[in-house]
Each structure stands twice: as C-alpha cells, then as structure tokens.
Design an enzyme around this catalytic site. Structure first.
Site, short mmCIF file in Angstrom:
data_model
loop_
_atom_site.label_atom_id
_atom_site.label_comp_id
_atom_site.label_asym_id
_atom_site.label_seq_id
_atom_site.Cartn_x
_atom_site.Cartn_y
_atom_site.Cartn_z
N SER A 57 0.83 -1.20 0.00
CA SER A 57 0.00 0.00 0.00
C SER A 57 0.87 1.27 0.00
O SER A 57 1.72 1.43 -0.87
CB SER A 57 -0.96 -0.05 1.19
OG SER A 57 -2.02 0.86 1.01
N ASP A 216 -5.20 -3.75 -3.18
CA ASP A 216 -4.24 -3.50 -2.11
C ASP A 216 -3.90 -4.80 -1.37
O ASP A 216 -4.79 -5.55 -0.96
CB ASP A 216 -4.87 -2.49 -1.15
CG ASP A 216 -3.91 -1.94 -0.12
OD1 ASP A 216 -3.21 -2.73 0.53
OD2 ASP A 216 -3.86 -0.70 0.04
#
Length: 383
Positions: A57, A216
């Site tokens: 991320s 993600d």
C-alpha cells in the site's frame, strides 16, 4: 535533528555491513506513511542503507520512491511526494490544545473524502452508485490517475529494474483472492505494480496487470515481512520493519474508539506470531542438518548435500520493529488525514524513533547463527 544523529554510534556502517542483507519492510497505512519516510531519512543519514525494500500500500509507494532514485535524491523525492499530497491548507494556524488539533484533523479528513488529495486521487463524478454495473469507475469512489502521473514524475522505474536494490510490493488478485508479490527479480516493475499494491477497495479501483486485476495487499496481509522470511535462501539479515498500526492499545471508551481500535487490530502486523513460527522452522532446519551431518558422506544423497549446503549459507535474522505511536488527538480517520502539519509530525516521529533504535548498538549486533531470529522494539522498552 543533528543533535539526535550525533548520538548514534560512529561504527553503525560497520555493524550493518556485517549482515548479508539489510531490509526495509513497510506496512500500509495511508497518510501515516510519512512516518516511514522519516525512518528512511534517519537510516540513510546514519549509514544504515537497506539493500532490499519491500512494502504494501503506501509502503509500496515509499519503497518505489527509495529504490527508484539515486542515493542523493531519495529523501528529496520522498519529501516532494509528501509535500505534494499534503499540500492542501485547512487552517491558517491551529490554536494550542488537543481539542483544536482534533477538530482541524477532522476537517482535513473531511476534505480528503470530498476532494481527494493532490497528486494522489480525485473523487469520481458521478459517484459509482449512479453508474451502471460494469461501467468504468463503477467499482471505486476515487480515480487514482493522479498517482500514476506522480509516480512517473518522481520514480525512475528503469533504476528499480536495474536491480541495484531488491524491490518487492504485495497485492491481492481480485479474482482468485491469492496474495502475490511483484518483485524486480521476477517482474519488470512499472507504476501499475505500485498502484496495485495501494488499490484499497472500495476507495480505489483494481489495477489490471497482464490480464488480471489486483487490489491493495492489505486486504490479505498488511506487512510484507513474511515474503522476506519465506525466501528459499536464508542469509543473515537485519530487518527494519516499520508498522503504522499498533496491535496494542487502550480499551475503547466510546464508539469512535471502537472504530479506531478495530482498524488498528485489523491492519496491525502479526510480527510476534510470524517470528515465532519462523523460529520454529529454523530450529527444525537446524535439527535436520545436525541429523544429516551424522550420516557418513558416502551415504548422503544429493538432496541431503543440498540441504546441508543451504543450511551452511543461512544466517540469523535481526528485526528492529518500529511502530507508529498515535497522538492523543488522533482518531479513526488518522490514515486519511493528509494535512501538512500531520505529515511533518509523522515524519519527525519516524526519524526520532529510528535514531533511538540506532543508538542501541547491542540491538544491531549480529546474533549467533543458532539464535535464528530476534526482535527489538524501542517502544516496548520504554513502556
């Protein structure tokens, strides 16, 4: 900063160079990612430069800014990115007191929800609720095209792919649910790989890579430490693991605390359980090797010899665990509160926590091979 840095032992470069691998492992955490930038600045200035960066991320974005720039440009590029995404002004000044800071941060988070962040993401119009099923933009609230432009401006992907630093970022395949790592030893890295690692649903859209779509990596695991420990080779390693959510916290006292605590627990890394598991695996490998050494050489199979060779090349893992410690005025919106004031606070916290860790020379010293793995955490010592 200079005073703190002067307290770091002069021989840190020599201590670090005793390891085969120096790794920097970045967790996801949105706006809290500026803490990781401060960590890297301190390591760089102290001479503890990592040769492997791995992230998920926002950690993947920070890793790209580090691996995708020459040494003299890494901190300036990190600074430029964080100045860009936190460039919106909320208040001209903030009065003293936690209540005012909380209010100001709440307004900043509200602006993020409604306006997005410069150089990062922008809201979709119309909203996905108003789009037909299957339409472009129907699966996310924000468009991340600005992030692609920012990455192309600040990151040299040819440099990442040159392999000067090992680089790996984690994402999850939307269709299969499998966690994958995009690594510059196995993939040619581009902006889409970094964006895929940070495509947190339902805010951001999945990213298409080679016909598959990715979200993600934090959807499955918010820390890439396991990727490093799961490698078939096990040379000695000094790992700086930087987490943005703490598994430890106070008992919630209202619903806002409940929401924040749930987020902290959900996104915190499982470092202790993971390292305990790795320690057990390493112990079994050690016992296996000891048993094979008792077999006369002429009776050993090729597989036996290979296992012994791999064991001889293996080394201990030393993890310095740095965890962002939230401020009293922060709330559950801390990971999407991108004000410049908070960014600078987070950066400074990362810088100071790292220097506190580096001052503990005994923590950095390479453990014995039979130790397998050790973990140090400056905040546990201070508690």
């Amino acid at each position: 900063m200079s005073t703190l840095l002067s307290e770091v032992p002069d021989d840190i470069r020599d201590v670090v160079s005793d390891y085969d691998r120096v790794a920097l492992v970045f967790q996801g955490g949105g706006a809290l990612g500026a803490y990781q930038a401060g960590v890297y600045e301190a390591l760089s200035l102290a001479g503890a430069e990592p040769n492997w960066v791995s992230g998920v991320s926002i950690g993947a974005i920070n890793c790209a800014l580090i691996a995708g720039n020459l040494p003299e440009n890494r901190v300036p590029r990190l600074r430029e990115f964080w100045d860009t995404v936190s460039g919106r002004k909320i208040w001209a000044f903030t009065p003293e007191g936690d209540i005012y800071r909380t209010l100001r941060n709440q307004m900043s988070a509200f602006a993020t929800i409604n306006l997005g962040q410069p150089g990062f993401f922008k809201p979709r119009f119309p909203t996905p609720w108003m789009m037909p099923r299957g339409a472009d933009g129907a699966t996310s609230f924000y468009d991340t095209a600005p992030l692609r432009d920012t990455l192309l401006r600040l990151v040299d992907f040819d440099l990442i792919n040159s392999g000067q630093k090992r680089f790996s970022v984690g994402a999850v395949n939307v269709r299969t649910g499998n966690f994958v790592y995009f690594d510059n030893t196995t993939h040619r890295i581009g902006p889409e790989h970094v964006m895929a690692s940070g495509a947190l649903p339902p805010a951001f859209p999945p990213v298409r890579i080679d016909g598959e779509f990715y979200w993600d990596g934090g959807v499955v695991s918010n820390t890439p430490l396991q990727w490093l420990l799961d490698q078939p080779e096990h040379p000695s390693a000094l790992v700086f693991q930087v987490d943005l959510f703490s598994a430890r916290g106070d008992l919630p006292r209202d619903m806002f605390d409940v929401i924040e605590r749930q987020k902290d627990i959900g996104y915190s890394s499982r470092t202790r359980s993971m390292t305990d598991f790795f320690r057990r695996v390493q112990m079994l490998r050690s016992k296996h090797a000891e048993a094979l050494q008792r077999i006369p050489e002429q009776l050993r199979t090729d597989e036996d010899c290979q296992i012994l060779e791999e064991y001889e090349r293996s080394g201990p893992v030393n993890i310095c665990h740095l965890i962002y410690q939230e401020k009293t005025y922060e709330r559950d919106f801390k990971d999407y509160e991108f004000s410049g004031t908070s960014m600078r606070d987070h950066w400074q916290s990362g810088y100071e926590d790292t220097l506190k860790t580096l001052r503990r020379r005994d923590w950095l010293t390479k453990p014995t091979k039979h130790t397998a793995i050790v973990v140090h955490d400056v905040h546990r010592v201070e508690d």
